[in-house]
Design an enzyme around this catalytic site. Sequence first.
Site, PDB file in Angstrom:
ATOM      1  N   TYR A 167     -16.555   1.973  -6.999  1.00  0.00           N
ATOM      2  CA  TYR A 167     -16.694   3.081  -5.620  1.00  0.00           C
ATOM      3  C   TYR A 167     -17.987   3.570  -5.894  1.00  0.00           C
ATOM      4  O   TYR A 167     -19.038   3.677  -4.923  1.00  0.00           O
ATOM      5  CB  TYR A 167     -15.646   3.853  -5.572  1.00  0.00           C
ATOM      6  N   CYS A 189       0.369   3.010   3.594  1.00  0.00           N
ATOM      7  CA  CYS A 189       0.728   2.250   4.825  1.00  0.00           C
ATOM      8  C   CYS A 189       1.650   1.112   4.630  1.00  0.00           C
ATOM      9  O   CYS A 189       2.176   0.692   3.247  1.00  0.00           O
ATOM     10  CB  CYS A 189      -0.244   1.740   5.715  1.00  0.00           C
ATOM     11  N   HIS A 223     -27.151 -17.321   7.095  1.00  0.00           N
ATOM     12  CA  HIS A 223     -28.128 -18.346   7.355  1.00  0.00           C
ATOM     13  C   HIS A 223     -29.091 -18.256   8.400  1.00  0.00           C
ATOM     14  O   HIS A 223     -28.555 -17.481   9.264  1.00  0.00           O
ATOM     15  CB  HIS A 223     -27.537 -19.778   7.418  1.00  0.00           C
ATOM     16  N   CYS A 282       0.843  -1.104  -0.049  1.00  0.00           N
ATOM     17  CA  CYS A 282      -0.116  -0.022   0.071  1.00  0.00           C
ATOM     18  C   CYS A 282       0.745   1.274  -0.141  1.00  0.00           C
ATOM     19  O   CYS A 282       1.968   1.251   0.693  1.00  0.00           O
ATOM     20  CB  CYS A 282      -0.698  -0.175   1.187  1.00  0.00           C
ATOM     21  N   TRP A 284      -5.447  -2.959  -3.643  1.00  0.00           N
ATOM     22  CA  TRP A 284      -6.358  -2.693  -5.034  1.00  0.00           C
ATOM     23  C   TRP A 284      -5.786  -1.667  -5.781  1.00  0.00           C
ATOM     24  O   TRP A 284      -5.135  -0.730  -5.331  1.00  0.00           O
ATOM     25  CB  TRP A 284      -7.770  -2.130  -4.457  1.00  0.00           C
ATOM     26  N   CYS A 325      -4.837  -0.093   0.159  1.00  0.00           N
ATOM     27  CA  CYS A 325      -5.315  -1.102   0.789  1.00  0.00           C
ATOM     28  C   CYS A 325      -6.970  -0.917   0.864  1.00  0.00           C
ATOM     29  O   CYS A 325      -7.254   0.222   0.705  1.00  0.00           O
ATOM     30  CB  CYS A 325      -4.866  -1.068   2.226  1.00  0.00           C
ATOM     31  N   TYR A 359     -14.045  -3.546  -8.336  1.00  0.00           N
ATOM     32  CA  TYR A 359     -14.965  -2.866  -7.289  1.00  0.00           C
ATOM     33  C   TYR A 359     -15.175  -1.579  -8.171  1.00  0.00           C
ATOM     34  O   TYR A 359     -14.282  -1.050  -8.300  1.00  0.00           O
ATOM     35  CB  TYR A 359     -14.457  -2.633  -6.046  1.00  0.00           C
ATOM     36  N   CYS A 361     -33.888 -19.666   3.551  1.00  0.00           N
ATOM     37  CA  CYS A 361     -34.084 -19.884   5.146  1.00  0.00           C
ATOM     38  C   CYS A 361     -34.755 -18.612   5.888  1.00  0.00           C
ATOM     39  O   CYS A 361     -35.296 -18.803   6.908  1.00  0.00           O
ATOM     40  CB  CYS A 361     -32.723 -19.985   5.559  1.00  0.00           C
ATOM     41  N   PHE A 390     -15.520  -5.949   9.424  1.00  0.00           N
ATOM     42  CA  PHE A 390     -16.261  -5.718  10.649  1.00  0.00           C
ATOM     43  C   PHE A 390     -15.674  -6.264  11.925  1.00  0.00           C
ATOM     44  O   PHE A 390     -15.737  -5.861  12.960  1.00  0.00           O
ATOM     45  CB  PHE A 390     -17.848  -6.199  10.595  1.00  0.00           C
ATOM     46  N   ARG A 420     -11.054  -1.728   2.470  1.00  0.00           N
ATOM     47  CA  ARG A 420     -11.654  -1.430   3.550  1.00  0.00           C
ATOM     48  C   ARG A 420     -11.225  -2.207   4.882  1.00  0.00           C
ATOM     49  O   ARG A 420     -11.036  -3.449   4.792  1.00  0.00           O
ATOM     50  CB  ARG A 420     -13.245  -1.545   3.404  1.00  0.00           C
TER      51      ARG A 420
END
Length: 824
Positions: free
Chosen positions: A277, A218, A786, A215, A225, A235, A275, A351, A240, A237
Amino acid sequence: MLLPAERPRKLLAGSWIIATKSTWSSTMSVFRPYFGKIRTPQAGDKVYKDECAFSFDNPESETGLYVCMNTFLGFGKKHVERYFKKTGNRVFLHLKRTRKEVVTEDAPTESKVTKLAIGVEGGFQTDEKKIKFEEHNSVVVLPGWETFSLPNQDLPEIVQMSVRGLLAAEDAWKMAEAAAMAGTWDGEKRLVSKHAENLLQLDNSVKVPPTGWKCEKCELTTNLWLNLTDGSILCGRKFFDGTGGNNHGVEHYQTTRYPLAVKLGTITPDGADVYSYEEDDMVDDPFLAKHLAHFGINITSMQKTEKTMIELEIDLNQKVGEWDVIQEAGSKLTPMYGPGYTGLRNLGNSCYMNSVMQVVFTIPDFQQRYVTPVDEIFDNAPFDPTSDFTVQIAKLGHGLLSGDYSKPHEGGDENVQAPPGIRPQMFKTLIGRGHHEFSTKRQQDAQEFFLHLLSELERYNRGRFNPSDCFKFRVEERVECSVSKKVKYTERYDFLLPLPVPMEAATNKEAVLAWEAKKKEMESLKRTIDPKDIVRPHIPMQSCLEMFGATEVVEGFYSSAINGHCAANKQTRLLSFPDYLVVQLKKFTVGNDWVPKKLDISLDVLQDLDLTPLRGHGMQPGEENLPESMPANTSVSLDEVMVSQLVETGFPVEVCKKAVFNSGNNGLEAAMNYIMEHMDDPDFMGTPFVPPGSERSEFKANEEAVAMVMSMGFTAAQATKALKNTDNNLERAVEWIFSHADELDKPMETEDQSAAPAQPQCRDGNGKYKLVAFISHMGASTMVGHYVCHILKEGRWVIFNDEKVALSEHPPMDLAYLYLYRRV
């Protein structure tokens, strides 16, 4: 001259010819009167040969399936005579199929999961064995049930043509699925980016080496990417769980607006992860080879060295640790059979629907509306019951509660038995028809499907008993101007109670901090984390209730009492308590870095709930109402430049107008904070911006909302009237129509505007409840993962995991997403 030994053969042959003619003549006489009602399916005809229109009988059922050779509808044996008496159609193709296991010498191998899907190649697989089918078909004529086995050359040609056409036809549900999906969704289908064909690529002499990437902002060497406009390597995202990147790629886009990036390490001759943006999604770039060549990358020589986004998503979902706990893996679960213990087979990420429908059909209102009168519903069904909502939901309810499809295997090899549970294909197709999400095979949010179900129930129960009324309650919102102390009370209806999650209320903060430090150390050492070691914040449910009922300070509130903006105090209370309360735990949120995430918490659930302190009482003595509107000569200011900047972040323009105005034109950060605080407000996202004081001006209905209401069979005038009475809120407009049938055709200009509109009544009672069911979600997002549900039956908790139904040993209610409480 014939030898004596040959004469009997000659006589026998003659007898055979006579017998054949006699059989043919007899067969012809049976069918001749009905030639006019025997058809051969043509292109576009729907053939229902996999599922009965009134039950879940199919060709593998004990009595098989009977397909009408005129309408091509399928029926189980117990429903054939009902249909014959109603229509006079008496000739049926009887389909009977039995399973035989295919024995192979090769040992079974467990394939790696590479797709976010269930039941497709590369996805999560079901437990079915490799089998083949033996067919035992015949033609049956009512009312005498005369049977003619197939193949049978004695049948009239018109009958044989119909049989051949029916056997060759694709079943109707597969045709409908193909039309809706344009191919089966497998988790990897991506749309072509609108930027791909004419992508700007700077002539800056940047050449990217085949390895050794890092990157530019960093030290990260993974999750990198390549921006396809300027060649920057940055770099991705942050995920979570804290892994991933440092968001340098998206920050670069926010500065440059260069839209496309490719993930390094995923490039192969077959493509790569690209991707967009601006489009905020993974996309397809048909010109990827050319775009990579611009930076010196030869796509034909590249090899995969990094996990794709699909693989990372799967890894994240499975490492969360919820999967084994919620599904009670490792426990010796006792299968349950009989009425009320019937599973629902997964139709491909269905489900979410299975869990919701299992739960709602435990409620007496749903049983009373659809299960108790099931024979009456079937007797009054239209000629095409497959497209009738009432018939199909009654069929589903009866299938779940009758016990007809929940019986233990008795004798024989279980490997060649039909799978357990029922396959709700007709219901899935019908309730998803025309919906851009529920018509697909993508995973969905169970809470959103629950609300969609309630909307359909409102639509199809106009003027009659509606079982969804058991969830309905009145909500009171009180807003107090902090300057004038004047108040405004508003009321609305809701069907579930959304509870926020106060992370600061965790009762094990020290243990969580210790675990976070340990996890960070293990990740730095690239050690595998055992899900059993995960320490989740323990959040008391009582704290969630207190946060819901607490006074919220709203900055930038427009007060008509002072004709300006100020802070306001907002409080929410319940004016009625429903018979059944659905509680949604707001686990899905947006972090400070704007990355969507799921709160991985353990809730200290209240199995006995008392909402009495949340009872609303309306305006109190001594309180004074805020004026209805500001003076007509007061101008409303709105910073249009700020609105445009906010629109660029992806929010609808009407939402941006509300945010800028209500935050007092105090900058993008204030407006963005206002959006995040009010995103879940019922009228916030779907209604146009109406400046204070202009409510009484000319009303303009939302055109898309008008079209949606008209698609339900109402006129443009009726749709406009409903939207006017509900501030252009589509869901409330549909509810208003169904509860104001007598007012629909009154001209708007002749109505008494001073009279308050009649409001539909809600059931009410005490505020004490008992937990009777919960729905749990596994995965990092509602769009993947699920769902399973647990239901309290006869004093015992039972797990419903698609077609598998078993006695629960350790019901994981602390990890649930939706809770159902019954009033005591």
